[in-house]
Each structure stands twice: as structure tokens, then as C-alpha cells.
Design an enzyme around this catalytic site. Structure first.
Site: not given
Ligand SMILES: Nc1ncnc2c1ncn2[C@@H]1O[C@H](COP(=O)(O)OP(=O)(O)OP(=O)(O)O)[C@@H](O)[C@H]1O
Ligand SMILES: O=C(O)[C@H](O)COP(=O)(O)O
Length: 393
Positions: A36, A197, A350, A373
Site C-alpha cells: 500500500r 463469511k 484483502g 472491503g
Molecule cells: N473452509 C474454511 N473454514 C474456515 N475458514 C476458512 C475456510 N476457508 C477459508 N477460510 C478463512 O477465511 C479467511 C478469509 O475470510 P474473509 O471472508 O475475511 O475473506 P476475504 O474476503 O478474503 O477478506 P477481506 O475482506 O480481507 O478481503 C481466511 O483467513 C481463511 O483462513
Molecule cells: O484495510 C482496510 O480495508 C482499510 O484500510 C480500511 O480499514 P478499516 O476496515 O479499519 O476501516
């Protein structure tokens, strides 16, 4: 983009308040991923080379309106100094007389980094008084913090009401790439959605059913789909409130002719640990006392083939618990497929971006978003307050 950027305004001799997203991961005070910071360098250099006095502002972590020593931006200032090859002045506060004096001492082309804006309670409340105090420091506002553009905070949104407000080069690039992918995608367009999620991914899956040709589902999300079909899912993650909804996704995808791909086999484990016992099972035979942690080898093949045949791939969320050795293969296989496809690949920030970096494949992707996000909300079609507040062209 219909918003003005730094290219559309005169910056010479001006004090320019640049909101960046230096919310980087830290371990014991050391930055473990500086992406970043690196990504904002073009904007900072652009401004400095044109004689602006560059005043940078960022949040780091969630200090909730109080000074938290570990969340000072000192390490970010040091890293930026290295990247720019010239000193970055670091302020210990983000507003007030001491900061004003430091800004008054800046010469054209100098760079100053303010302290963590979330040390002030008004930041996250989007307090107009704090926004005005930020605005008083400068003549022009530049928002280059795509990662925080989904937040309506004093330094991302409020300030734009008190100064001419334009986007930075990173913000412009992110909006262009993601916007093009969603509004005018090359086909076949494959969207990969994983992570833990269901709740957080609902809106994006709904949106993707309208625009993608293939939707690949992986990660913890998958088990809600399996349970909705009446399969045993053992101790796997599930969102019991959304069983009907995920059925609806599949129905809608079918109606629209979208290829909706769910895993066909799963790596189950007896523990959420690096030393767990694991085995591969088909999705309709998950043992009751085991938990699904990754996609299986057959699924990896199918997913890789789909990715290979795509002209555009957008990926958000890992395929499994990639942080743990026994459960990393699915995410690694998808990352490899993205790295080798001739299609254009967009990684939605993420955890997926972290995974791609972990497998050293970052430079093989066409675009890795600096927004987690923010990129998700953008893909859902939501307006980002930090962008909306900028001046129209
Ligand atoms: N089958 C599973 N069971 C439990 N946890 C899991 C599974 N598959 C993936 N994960 C976990 O999900 C997490 C990521 O979930 P999240 O929904 O936050 O994803 P993301 O969209 O990549 O997040 P971000 O918003 O940071 O981009 C990872 O830490 C991973 O270990
Ligand atoms: O890491 C992020 O997704 C951004 O820097 C926003 O951070 P925040 O979720 O704490 O608002």
C-alpha cells in the site's frame, strides 16, 4: 472516470493534503507488506515533481479515537523515505499549531506525513470540525486511499467539502480497472468468491450472477451451499440463516445461464492446525466429526481449467485456510491458475492479495487491488463515499 484527478489541477506551490491508505500489516513494529505504501509513490512523486508541498494523512489500525503508541505512523514514514529516496518529515500529530509550523517550513516538493488520523475521535465520526481542521492545513485535497474509500470519515469524505477535491493516481487506477471489469468485461468472465463469511459476500455474489459467465465458489462459504442441499457438513463453517438464500443463488444462476461451480471434493481435517490429520472426501460424504478446510484435488483441476479458459478473472477470498500448510493447496492452485492464464486477472485485495503474495505470484497478476472491503463494496455496485465526495470533471 467522471471525477477530477491530480492531472486536472494546478499543484505548483500548493499545500496538498493527500489521504493515503498506509494501513499496512505490522509485526513487532515492522511492516510485513509495504504494497500500500509502494502503490502511492507515483502520486507523491507526481505532486512533488510539480512543486507541491505534499502533506500525507492515513489511518493505521483501529485505535478508536485515542493515541496508541504501536499505531503511530513512524515505520511508514521510514519506509516511504526509502522508497522516495528523500526524507519524509514525520509529524507527531495530525492537526494543530505544531503541525501548522511544520507545514509552513516545507519547501516546494517536500513531503510530510501526519500522525494516524484515527487518534482523533472525530475521524470515524466524520466530524465537520476535524474535517475543517484538516482542510485548514492545505489548499487542495487529493484522495489516493482507495482502501479506505468505503469509509465516510473526516479525512476521506468530510474534508472534501472544504477544499477542491480530486483523486490521486492510485485511486484513479483502481476505479478504472475495477470499473472496466464490471461494466465492460471481456468474456468469458470468471468470478471467484471464497473466504469465510457468507454474510459479507451475499451482495457481491448477487451482483456477479448478473454479469459473470462462471462463478467459482470456495472456502468456508461452500458449506452453507452443501447444507442447503441436505448434505452432512460435519463441523464445517455454516450460516444457518442463509440456507434458502444460497439455494436461490444457484437457481438464479441457472436461469441466467451462469455456470455456478461449487467444490466437488473437500480436504477435511480433524483440527484447525498445521499438524492436523487430513483426508480428501467428496462433498456428499463429509464425516460428522471432521471439518472442511480446503477444496480437494479434483475441484482444483476443474477450477484451474475454468480460469485458464477465461479472458477476465476477478478473485475475492481464499479457497481454504491457506495460512495453514495442510489447507493451502486449493488457494495455491487457484493462484497458480490466475498467474498462468492469458486472461486479465484482478485480485480483490484483502486475504486473496495476501495469499497471492505468500505464493510469490504477485507480479504475475494484472491488478492487485489495495482495497479489501473497498473493492468488495465497489464490486457490489455500492457508491464509495470517498469517491462520491470528489469534484466532478
Ligand atoms: N473452509 C474454511 N473454514 C474456515 N475458514 C476458512 C475456510 N476457508 C477459508 N477460510 C478463512 O477465511 C479467511 C478469509 O475470510 P474473509 O471472508 O475475511 O475473506 P476475504 O474476503 O478474503 O477478506 P477481506 O475482506 O480481507 O478481503 C481466511 O483467513 C481463511 O483462513
Ligand atoms: O484495510 C482496510 O480495508 C482499510 O484500510 C480500511 O480499514 P478499516 O476496515 O479499519 O476501516
Amino acid at each position: 472516470m467522471n471525477k477530477k484527478s491530480v492531472r486536472d489541477v494546478e499543484v505548483n506551490g500548493k499545500r496538498v493534503f493527500v489521504r493515503v491508505d498506509f494501513n499496512v500489516p505490522l509485526e513487532n513494529g515492522v511492516i510485513t507488506d509495504d504494497t500500500r505504501i509502494r502503490e502511492t509513490v507515483p502520486t507523491i512523486q507526481y505532486l512533488a515533481e510539480r512543486g507541491a508541498k505534499v502533506i500525507l494523512a492515513s489511518h493505521l489500525g483501529r485505535p478508536k479515537g485515542e493515541v496508541v503508541e504501536e499505531l503511530r505512523l513512524t515505520a511508514a514514514a521510514a519506509r516511504l523515505t526509502e522508497l522516495l529516496g528523500k526524507p519524509v518529515v514525520k509529524a507527531d500529530e495530525a492537526i494543530g499549531d505544531a503541525v501548522k509550523a511544520q507545514i509552513a517550513a516545507l519547501k516546494d516538493g517536500d513531503v510530510l506525513l501526519l500522525e494516524n488520523v484515527r487518534f482523533y475521535a472525530g475521524e470515524e465520526k466524520n466530524d465537520p470540525e476535524l474535517a475543517k481542521a484538516f482542510a485548514e492545513l492545505a489548499d487542495l485535497y487529493v484522495n489516493d486511499a482507495f482502501g479506505a474509500a468505503h469509509r465516510a470519515h473526516a479525512s476521506t469524505e468530510g474534508i472534501a467539502h472544504y477544499l477542491p477535491a480530486v483523486s490521486g493516481l492510485l485511486m484513479e487506477k483502481e476505479l478504472e480497472v475495477l470499473g472496466k471489469a464490471l461494466n465492460n468485461p471481456e468474456r468469458p468472465f470468471t468470478a471467484i468468491v471464497g473466504g469465510a463469511k457468507v454474510k459479507d459476500k451475499i451482495a457481491v455474489i448477487e451482483k456477479l450472477i448478473d454479469i459473470a459467465d462462471n462463478i467459482i465458489i470456495g472456502g468456508g462459504l461452500s458449506y452453507t451451499f452443501f447444507k442447503s442441499k441436505g448434505y452432512e457438513i460435519g463441523k464445517s463453517l455454516v450460516d444457518n440463516d442463509r440456507l434458502e438464500l444460497v439455494k436461490e443463488f444457484e437457481r438464479k444462476a441457472k436461469e441466467k445461464g451462469v455456470n455456478f461451480l461449487l467444490p466437488v471434493d473437500i480436504v477435511v481435517g480433524d483440527d484447525f492446525s498445521a499438524s492436523a490429520n487430513t483426508k480428501v472426501v467428496t462433498v456428499d460424504s463429509i464425516p460428522a466429526d471432521w471439518e472442511g478446510f480446503d477444496i480437494g484435488p479434483k475441484t482444483r483441476e476443474i477450477y484451474a481449467e475454468t480460469i485458464k479458459n477465461s479472458k477476465l478473472v476477478v478473485w475475492n477470498g481464499p479457497m481454504g485456510v491457506f495460512e495453514l500448510e495442510p489447507y493451502k493447496n486449493g488457494t495455491e492452485a487457484v493462484a497458480n491458475a490466475c498467474a498462468t492464464t492469458t486472461g486479465y486477472t484482478v485480485i480483490g485485495g484483502g486475504d486473496s492479495a495476501a495469499a497471492v503474495e505468500k505464493f510469490h505470484l504477485g507480479d504475475k497478476m494484472d491488478h492487485i487491488s489495495t482495497g479489501g472491503g473497498a473493492s468488495l463494496e465497489f464490486m457490489e455496485g455500492k457508491a464509495l463515499p470517498g469517491v462520491v465526495a470528489l469534484n466532478d470533471k
